[in-house]
Design a protein around this motif. Sequence first.
Motif, PDB file in Angstrom:
ATOM      1  N   ALA A  17      32.571  41.861  50.841  1.00 44.12           N
ATOM      2  CA  ALA A  17      32.757  41.579  52.254  1.00 44.12           C
ATOM      3  C   ALA A  17      31.844  42.432  53.132  1.00 44.12           C
ATOM      4  O   ALA A  17      31.815  42.264  54.341  1.00 44.12           O
ATOM      5  N   GLY A  18      31.090  43.344  52.521  1.00 42.18           N
ATOM      6  CA  GLY A  18      30.193  44.228  53.272  1.00 42.18           C
ATOM      7  C   GLY A  18      28.969  43.480  53.767  1.00 42.18           C
ATOM      8  O   GLY A  18      28.917  42.249  53.784  1.00 42.18           O
ATOM      9  N   PRO A  19      27.945  44.226  54.186  1.00 47.15           N
ATOM     10  CA  PRO A  19      26.735  43.608  54.704  1.00 47.15           C
ATOM     11  C   PRO A  19      26.089  42.671  53.692  1.00 47.15           C
ATOM     12  O   PRO A  19      26.105  42.925  52.495  1.00 47.15           O
ATOM     13  N   ALA A  20      25.524  41.583  54.190  1.00 53.07           N
ATOM     14  CA  ALA A  20      24.926  40.574  53.319  1.00 53.07           C
ATOM     15  C   ALA A  20      23.626  41.071  52.690  1.00 53.07           C
ATOM     16  O   ALA A  20      23.239  40.621  51.635  1.00 53.07           O
ATOM     17  N   VAL A  21      22.934  41.996  53.333  1.00 54.48           N
ATOM     18  CA  VAL A  21      21.657  42.490  52.841  1.00 54.48           C
ATOM     19  C   VAL A  21      21.895  43.768  52.049  1.00 54.48           C
ATOM     20  O   VAL A  21      22.429  44.727  52.564  1.00 54.48           O
ATOM     21  N   ALA A  22      21.511  43.753  50.789  1.00 55.24           N
ATOM     22  CA  ALA A  22      21.646  44.930  49.945  1.00 55.24           C
ATOM     23  C   ALA A  22      20.295  45.259  49.341  1.00 55.24           C
ATOM     24  O   ALA A  22      19.462  44.372  49.152  1.00 55.24           O
ATOM     25  N   GLY A  23      20.078  46.516  49.050  1.00 56.01           N
ATOM     26  CA  GLY A  23      18.798  46.938  48.538  1.00 56.01           C
ATOM     27  C   GLY A  23      18.679  46.873  47.035  1.00 56.01           C
ATOM     28  O   GLY A  23      17.608  46.661  46.506  1.00 56.01           O
ATOM     29  N   CYS A  24      19.798  47.075  46.320  1.00 55.49           N
ATOM     30  CA  CYS A  24      19.737  47.092  44.867  1.00 55.49           C
ATOM     31  C   CYS A  24      21.119  46.861  44.286  1.00 55.49           C
ATOM     32  O   CYS A  24      22.121  46.929  44.988  1.00 55.49           O
ATOM     33  N   LYS A  25      21.132  46.610  42.997  1.00 52.32           N
ATOM     34  CA  LYS A  25      22.391  46.546  42.260  1.00 52.32           C
ATOM     35  C   LYS A  25      22.456  47.794  41.393  1.00 52.32           C
ATOM     36  O   LYS A  25      21.451  48.213  40.821  1.00 52.32           O
ATOM     37  N   VAL A  26      23.642  48.366  41.322  1.00 51.88           N
ATOM     38  CA  VAL A  26      23.853  49.593  40.577  1.00 51.88           C
ATOM     39  C   VAL A  26      24.941  49.362  39.546  1.00 51.88           C
ATOM     40  O   VAL A  26      25.988  48.799  39.856  1.00 51.88           O
ATOM     41  N   GLU A  27      24.699  49.774  38.316  1.00 51.77           N
ATOM     42  CA  GLU A  27      25.720  49.754  37.276  1.00 51.77           C
ATOM     43  C   GLU A  27      26.373  51.131  37.263  1.00 51.77           C
ATOM     44  O   GLU A  27      25.680  52.147  37.331  1.00 51.77           O
ATOM     45  N   TYR A  28      27.714  51.144  37.159  1.00 54.36           N
ATOM     46  CA  TYR A  28      28.431  52.413  37.210  1.00 54.36           C
ATOM     47  C   TYR A  28      29.591  52.422  36.226  1.00 54.36           C
ATOM     48  O   TYR A  28      30.025  51.379  35.747  1.00 54.36           O
ATOM     49  N   LYS A  29      30.075  53.634  35.942  1.00 54.41           N
ATOM     50  CA  LYS A  29      31.292  53.843  35.161  1.00 54.41           C
ATOM     51  C   LYS A  29      32.260  54.602  36.058  1.00 54.41           C
ATOM     52  O   LYS A  29      31.860  55.538  36.753  1.00 54.41           O
ATOM     53  N   ALA A  30      33.535  54.201  36.005  1.00 56.62           N
ATOM     54  CA  ALA A  30      34.564  54.870  36.799  1.00 56.62           C
ATOM     55  C   ALA A  30      35.859  54.922  35.998  1.00 56.62           C
ATOM     56  O   ALA A  30      35.999  54.226  34.988  1.00 56.62           O
ATOM     57  N   LYS A  31      36.806  55.757  36.462  1.00 58.76           N
ATOM     58  CA  LYS A  31      38.078  55.871  35.764  1.00 58.76           C
ATOM     59  C   LYS A  31      39.223  56.052  36.750  1.00 58.76           C
ATOM     60  O   LYS A  31      39.025  56.441  37.908  1.00 58.76           O
ATOM     61  N   GLN A  32      40.415  55.745  36.267  1.00 56.63           N
ATOM     62  CA  GLN A  32      41.669  56.092  36.922  1.00 56.63           C
ATOM     63  C   GLN A  32      42.497  56.826  35.876  1.00 56.63           C
ATOM     64  O   GLN A  32      42.371  56.558  34.680  1.00 56.63           O
ATOM     65  N   ASP A  33      43.347  57.742  36.321  1.00 56.55           N
ATOM     66  CA  ASP A  33      44.196  58.482  35.402  1.00 56.55           C
ATOM     67  C   ASP A  33      45.636  58.022  35.513  1.00 56.55           C
ATOM     68  O   ASP A  33      46.048  57.479  36.529  1.00 56.55           O
ATOM     69  N   ASP A  34      46.392  58.305  34.455  1.00 54.94           N
ATOM     70  CA  ASP A  34      47.853  58.141  34.416  1.00 54.94           C
ATOM     71  C   ASP A  34      48.346  56.764  34.777  1.00 54.94           C
ATOM     72  O   ASP A  34      48.925  56.594  35.847  1.00 54.94           O
ATOM     73  N   PRO A  35      48.144  55.769  33.970  1.00 59.08           N
ATOM     74  CA  PRO A  35      47.493  55.783  32.661  1.00 59.08           C
ATOM     75  C   PRO A  35      45.973  55.673  32.818  1.00 59.08           C
ATOM     76  O   PRO A  35      45.476  55.192  33.830  1.00 59.08           O
ATOM     77  N   LEU A  36      45.291  56.117  31.781  1.00 61.23           N
ATOM     78  CA  LEU A  36      43.831  56.072  31.803  1.00 61.23           C
ATOM     79  C   LEU A  36      43.353  54.628  31.831  1.00 61.23           C
ATOM     80  O   LEU A  36      43.771  53.796  31.040  1.00 61.23           O
ATOM     81  N   ARG A  37      42.498  54.327  32.809  1.00 61.65           N
ATOM     82  CA  ARG A  37      41.851  53.015  32.929  1.00 61.65           C
ATOM     83  C   ARG A  37      40.379  53.274  33.167  1.00 61.65           C
ATOM     84  O   ARG A  37      40.017  54.130  33.982  1.00 61.65           O
ATOM     85  N   LEU A  38      39.544  52.556  32.458  1.00 56.86           N
ATOM     86  CA  LEU A  38      38.095  52.708  32.594  1.00 56.86           C
ATOM     87  C   LEU A  38      37.494  51.431  33.162  1.00 56.86           C
ATOM     88  O   LEU A  38      37.986  50.337  32.905  1.00 56.86           O
ATOM     89  N   ASP A  39      36.428  51.596  33.933  1.00 59.40           N
ATOM     90  CA  ASP A  39      35.752  50.453  34.528  1.00 59.40           C
ATOM     91  C   ASP A  39      34.254  50.615  34.355  1.00 59.40           C
ATOM     92  O   ASP A  39      33.715  51.715  34.509  1.00 59.40           O
ATOM     93  N   TYR A  40      33.602  49.533  34.016  1.00 63.36           N
ATOM     94  CA  TYR A  40      32.144  49.456  34.003  1.00 63.36           C
ATOM     95  C   TYR A  40      31.819  48.289  34.908  1.00 63.36           C
ATOM     96  O   TYR A  40      32.243  47.171  34.662  1.00 63.36           O
ATOM     97  N   GLY A  41      31.089  48.555  35.993  1.00 61.24           N
ATOM     98  CA  GLY A  41      30.840  47.483  36.935  1.00 61.24           C
ATOM     99  C   GLY A  41      29.449  47.517  37.524  1.00 61.24           C
ATOM    100  O   GLY A  41      28.660  48.434  37.292  1.00 61.24           O
ATOM    101  N   THR A  42      29.165  46.495  38.294  1.00 65.83           N
ATOM    102  CA  THR A  42      27.909  46.368  39.019  1.00 65.83           C
ATOM    103  C   THR A  42      28.241  46.110  40.476  1.00 65.83           C
ATOM    104  O   THR A  42      29.127  45.312  40.778  1.00 65.83           O
ATOM    105  N   VAL A  43      27.547  46.788  41.361  1.00 61.60           N
ATOM    106  CA  VAL A  43      27.794  46.649  42.786  1.00 61.60           C
ATOM    107  C   VAL A  43      26.462  46.679  43.533  1.00 61.60           C
ATOM    108  O   VAL A  43      25.503  47.302  43.079  1.00 61.60           O
ATOM    109  N   GLU A  44      26.409  45.969  44.653  1.00 57.46           N
ATOM    110  CA  GLU A  44      25.212  45.997  45.489  1.00 57.46           C
ATOM    111  C   GLU A  44      25.346  47.126  46.499  1.00 57.46           C
ATOM    112  O   GLU A  44      26.395  47.306  47.102  1.00 57.46           O
ATOM    113  N   LEU A  45      24.253  47.876  46.667  1.00 56.77           N
ATOM    114  CA  LEU A  45      24.219  48.974  47.624  1.00 56.77           C
ATOM    115  C   LEU A  45      23.029  48.803  48.567  1.00 56.77           C
ATOM    116  O   LEU A  45      22.046  48.158  48.212  1.00 56.77           O
ATOM    117  N   PRO A  46      23.096  49.398  49.754  1.00 52.06           N
ATOM    118  CA  PRO A  46      21.987  49.295  50.711  1.00 52.06           C
ATOM    119  C   PRO A  46      20.760  50.074  50.243  1.00 52.06           C
ATOM    120  O   PRO A  46      20.852  50.952  49.375  1.00 52.06           O
TER     121      PRO A  46
END
Length: 81
Positions: A17-46
């Motif tokens: 829902a952010g700005p329509a114009v993005a400069g690049c796509k970034v692959e990232y790793k993230a986590k949540q604790d209790d219970p442990l959840r891992l995420d591997y995603g791609t997002v557009e950034l300016p």
Amino acid sequence: MTRTLLIPMALAAALAAGPAVAGCKVEYKAKQDDPLRLDYGTVELPDKACASKEAAAAALAPKLKKEGWTLLAIVSILGSN
């Protein structure tokens, strides 16, 4: 220990829902604790976040934090659109 890979749908919707114009796509790793959840995603950034992994992390970490995720790593910057 069981690890589950989940895509944070709320984060994907919020970033889409952010700005329509993005400069690049970034692959990232993230986590949540209790219970442990891992995420591997791609997002557009300016453009200003595409210069380095550090710049991408500085732009992405606060957005992930709002959704309850902790950024672990920027895996790659996929280039300009």
